[in-house]
Design an enzyme around this catalytic site. Sequence first.
Site, short mmCIF file in Angstrom:
data_model
loop_
_atom_site.label_atom_id
_atom_site.label_comp_id
_atom_site.label_asym_id
_atom_site.label_seq_id
_atom_site.Cartn_x
_atom_site.Cartn_y
_atom_site.Cartn_z
N LYS A 97 -6.12 7.02 12.41
CA LYS A 97 -6.49 7.60 11.12
C LYS A 97 -6.94 9.05 11.26
O LYS A 97 -7.69 9.37 12.18
CB LYS A 97 -7.59 6.77 10.49
N ARG A 144 0.86 -1.20 0.00
CA ARG A 144 0.00 0.00 0.00
C ARG A 144 0.88 1.24 0.00
O ARG A 144 1.81 1.34 0.81
CB ARG A 144 -0.87 -0.03 1.25
N CYS A 148 -7.73 -10.94 0.93
CA CYS A 148 -7.81 -10.53 2.33
C CYS A 148 -7.91 -11.75 3.25
O CYS A 148 -8.86 -12.54 3.14
CB CYS A 148 -8.99 -9.61 2.56
N ARG A 158 -2.05 6.65 9.73
CA ARG A 158 -2.10 6.18 8.33
C ARG A 158 -2.25 7.35 7.35
O ARG A 158 -2.21 8.50 7.74
CB ARG A 158 -3.30 5.24 8.17
N CYS A 179 -13.94 -1.98 6.31
CA CYS A 179 -13.00 -1.24 5.46
C CYS A 179 -13.68 -0.34 4.43
O CYS A 179 -13.07 0.61 3.94
CB CYS A 179 -12.04 -2.20 4.77
N CYS A 185 -16.26 -8.68 5.94
CA CYS A 185 -16.21 -9.02 7.36
C CYS A 185 -16.54 -7.76 8.15
O CYS A 185 -16.64 -6.67 7.57
CB CYS A 185 -14.82 -9.58 7.73
N LYS A 215 -3.81 0.99 15.04
CA LYS A 215 -3.81 1.93 13.92
C LYS A 215 -4.48 3.25 14.31
O LYS A 215 -5.29 3.29 15.25
CB LYS A 215 -4.52 1.31 12.72
N CYS A 271 -15.26 -3.46 -0.15
CA CYS A 271 -13.87 -3.70 0.25
C CYS A 271 -13.30 -4.82 -0.61
O CYS A 271 -14.00 -5.45 -1.39
CB CYS A 271 -13.81 -4.08 1.72
FE1 SRM Z 1 -9.02 -2.09 6.30
C1 SRM Z 1 -7.62 -4.70 7.91
C2 SRM Z 1 -8.19 -3.38 3.35
C3 SRM Z 1 -9.74 0.88 4.86
C4 SRM Z 1 -10.76 -1.18 9.09
N1 SRM Z 1 -8.00 -3.73 5.73
C5 SRM Z 1 -7.46 -4.68 6.55
C6 SRM Z 1 -6.60 -5.66 5.76
C7 SRM Z 1 -5.21 -5.13 5.73
C8 SRM Z 1 -6.66 -7.13 6.21
C9 SRM Z 1 -5.63 -7.61 7.19
O1 SRM Z 1 -5.40 -6.97 8.23
O2 SRM Z 1 -5.07 -8.68 6.93
C10 SRM Z 1 -7.28 -5.53 4.37
C11 SRM Z 1 -6.43 -5.89 3.16
C12 SRM Z 1 -7.29 -6.48 2.08
C13 SRM Z 1 -6.57 -6.71 0.81
O3 SRM Z 1 -6.48 -7.88 0.38
O4 SRM Z 1 -6.12 -5.76 0.19
C14 SRM Z 1 -7.84 -4.13 4.45
N2 SRM Z 1 -8.85 -1.36 4.46
C15 SRM Z 1 -8.58 -2.08 3.35
C16 SRM Z 1 -8.83 -1.27 2.10
C17 SRM Z 1 -7.89 -1.59 0.96
C18 SRM Z 1 -10.30 -1.47 1.70
C19 SRM Z 1 -10.68 -1.01 0.32
O5 SRM Z 1 -11.40 -1.80 -0.31
O6 SRM Z 1 -10.32 0.08 -0.11
C20 SRM Z 1 -8.69 0.16 2.68
C21 SRM Z 1 -7.29 0.67 2.65
C22 SRM Z 1 -7.23 2.09 3.13
C23 SRM Z 1 -5.89 2.74 3.02
O7 SRM Z 1 -5.51 3.14 1.93
O8 SRM Z 1 -5.22 2.90 4.05
C24 SRM Z 1 -9.11 -0.09 4.11
N3 SRM Z 1 -9.99 -0.42 6.89
C25 SRM Z 1 -10.28 0.66 6.11
C26 SRM Z 1 -11.25 1.50 6.74
C27 SRM Z 1 -11.89 2.74 6.15
C28 SRM Z 1 -11.13 4.00 6.49
O9 SRM Z 1 -10.02 3.95 7.03
O10 SRM Z 1 -11.65 5.06 6.21
C29 SRM Z 1 -11.56 0.89 7.95
C30 SRM Z 1 -12.64 1.38 8.95
C31 SRM Z 1 -12.22 2.56 9.71
C32 SRM Z 1 -11.46 2.13 10.93
O11 SRM Z 1 -10.25 1.95 10.84
O12 SRM Z 1 -12.09 1.94 11.99
C33 SRM Z 1 -10.75 -0.30 8.04
N4 SRM Z 1 -9.12 -2.79 8.20
C34 SRM Z 1 -9.95 -2.32 9.17
C35 SRM Z 1 -9.85 -3.17 10.32
C36 SRM Z 1 -10.64 -3.01 11.65
C37 SRM Z 1 -9.96 -2.08 12.57
C38 SRM Z 1 -10.63 -2.04 13.91
O13 SRM Z 1 -10.50 -1.04 14.60
O14 SRM Z 1 -11.26 -3.00 14.32
C39 SRM Z 1 -8.94 -4.20 9.97
C40 SRM Z 1 -8.49 -5.37 10.86
C41 SRM Z 1 -7.54 -4.97 11.92
O15 SRM Z 1 -7.01 -3.86 11.96
O16 SRM Z 1 -7.32 -5.83 12.78
C42 SRM Z 1 -8.52 -3.94 8.64
FE1 SF4 Z 2 -10.84 -7.73 4.50
FE2 SF4 Z 2 -12.80 -7.38 6.21
FE3 SF4 Z 2 -11.42 -5.28 5.37
FE4 SF4 Z 2 -13.04 -6.49 3.73
S1 SF4 Z 2 -13.66 -5.45 5.62
S2 SF4 Z 2 -10.94 -5.90 3.25
S3 SF4 Z 2 -12.90 -8.58 4.34
S4 SF4 Z 2 -10.62 -6.91 6.60
#
Ligand code: SRM
Ligand code: SF4
Length: 564
Positions: free
Chosen positions: A209, A74, A434, A143, A477, A473, A207, A428
């Site tokens: 943001k 990323r 993922c 981030r 995201c 899930c 993390k 997502c």
């Molecule tokens: Fe996310 C984890 C993809 C935005 C909340 N996110 C992941 C991971 C890295 C899975 C992992 O940990 O193994 C995913 C990778 C998937 C893949 O195969 O590429 C993933 N997140 C993404 C992206 C690519 C989704 C998308 O379709 O665009 C976004 C990348 C953003 C970036 O450029 O930095 C992405 N993730 C978000 C957002 C939205 C936002 O930030 O505005 C959220 C919700 C906001 C938040 O953070 O609360 C988000 N991602 C999570 C979480 C849950 C965090 C939590 O507090 O519980 C995880 C899991 C974790 O951190 O344990 C996670």
């Molecule tokens: Fe993966 Fe869940 Fe984030 Fe979708 S919402 S990219 S399934 S961690």
Amino acid sequence: MSDANLTEVESIKAASRHLRGTLEDGLNDPLTGAVADSDTHVSKFHGIYQQDDRDLRSERKRQKLEPAYSFMIRARIPGGLLTTSQWLGLDRIATEHANQTIRLTTRQAIQYHGVVKRDLKKTVAEINQAALDTIAACGDVNRNVMAPPLPQLSSIHREVQRQAEALSEHLMPKSRAYHEIWLDGEKIESSKTDVEPIYGDTYLPRKFKAAFVVPPQNDVDVFSQDLGFITIVTNGKILGFNVTVGGGMGMTHGETDTYPRLGDVLGFISPDAVRVVAEAVVTTQRDFGDRTNRKHARLKYTIEDRGVEWFRAEVERRSGVIFGEPEKFAFVANGDTYGWQQDDVGAWHYGLFVESGRVGDFGDRRILSGLRALAQRHNTEFRLTPNQNLIIGKVADQDKASINSLLVEYGIENSAHASPLRLNSMACVAFPTCGLAMAESERYLPTLIDKLDADLKRHGLGDEPITIRMTGCPNGCARPYIAEIGLVGKGPGRYTLFLGAGFAGGRLGAPYLDNANEEEVLAALSPLFEHYALERHEAEHFGDFLVRTGDVREITAGRHIHDG
Ligand code: SRM
Ligand code: SF4
């Protein structure tokens, strides 16, 4: 707090010598496509996730082969701002080292999927040659900082972009590990020579943001951020910012002490206080965030547990800034704007819809090739949006026609495929990359939208903008809990349906149906569409209607989401 209670990730961070771990050894080990388990945590701070192809997982296991490992990378792109030559560099990398796609993310960044270990170092180096980097794109640090993606629309947007870039720089980890490992930078013998003045040796508990927003568009979903800055403008000048804290989306199915939460407005600050206040918010979370349970470690729980008043007082004490009363603001939508728009100096900007942010060539819809042709012929700007789309920016009057014909030639102009529902959709990544996905998302939402569009048309609602977001899930995201229709993966082909969120990102949706398959989702939505078609007020949005009529419970705070 005794060390025995800390999570394993805390020990890995502490032992990593400021994010070095044993990554270099792992990269040089030819016997496996993976790196050491502990290094999979360290590499995240460098923007790199180890993954394996989940479509192939069971077959590889049957054949007694190691999983088909590859890496997601990323890049960090504050405010999503790119030159066309940077884009061409990113395009080349996608073609040579990744899976021939670039994935635009929900935070204005890009991801590559499918980079194998032997190509990792080369790929990161090439990203840096494109004057970008992947530092802190993931990991327990701040981030990618978001900013409204139309900076050319006014001097306000330009100033806000500058603020976002400065904040991103200020909150970057200072460790030289990234340069040593990926860019063959000079080695620092002892980790003690590295200093992390903001983060300390173990970085943040989780993390973090941050985002800036310019009302009335809430495109960055400011209330979902740990830290938000709502720009307050009077007489064409930035007066200051209302600061929001404690937003976040992630939760775990069945665990009621986890929930999405919208941020609270702490108060108003002047533009010159942004940096010092942001740093105080970060260090307060560093010192008080829960390092014993990663499911309870985000800032939203620190604030929920200790209270907003306590948090404000602590930030004021650390920063020396006293918050003023919040200024008035209003948001109208949390989506992107599409098509051509002209800015204050006469340049044009085209908001291009990119379904689920996946830039590739798909049959007649050749987005990767189309954007390449465009970037080769026109010296414009590319601006990634917070909703996985892209703005072709700074276009001169005389170039509009040629860009229009390229969009048509490559089958990518918005009207070619987008209903209002689709234009307001996000999914997502989920399968196959993922590791946390429980259900399909990016690969499935387009089909579901076809079916929902047909039903909306049947009810005379085909032109109605309704936000719909899907995740594989509950991590959230694609910010599904603040979409009017939110679908959150629970198992293969099964989703929890959330309804009733605000159109402008100011209210969470409520769980309406659990563990539902496609048929059940369609059957649940159809009568609600019918009710909406018959009884809505003029200009009333779907989510607001469902809450007003009592079809759906109103969620006033994230912790109440499981009450129903
Ligand atoms: Fe996310 C984890 C993809 C935005 C909340 N996110 C992941 C991971 C890295 C899975 C992992 O940990 O193994 C995913 C990778 C998937 C893949 O195969 O590429 C993933 N997140 C993404 C992206 C690519 C989704 C998308 O379709 O665009 C976004 C990348 C953003 C970036 O450029 O930095 C992405 N993730 C978000 C957002 C939205 C936002 O930030 O505005 C959220 C919700 C906001 C938040 O953070 O609360 C988000 N991602 C999570 C979480 C849950 C965090 C939590 O507090 O519980 C995880 C899991 C974790 O951190 O344990 C996670
Ligand atoms: Fe993966 Fe869940 Fe984030 Fe979708 S919402 S990219 S399934 S961690």
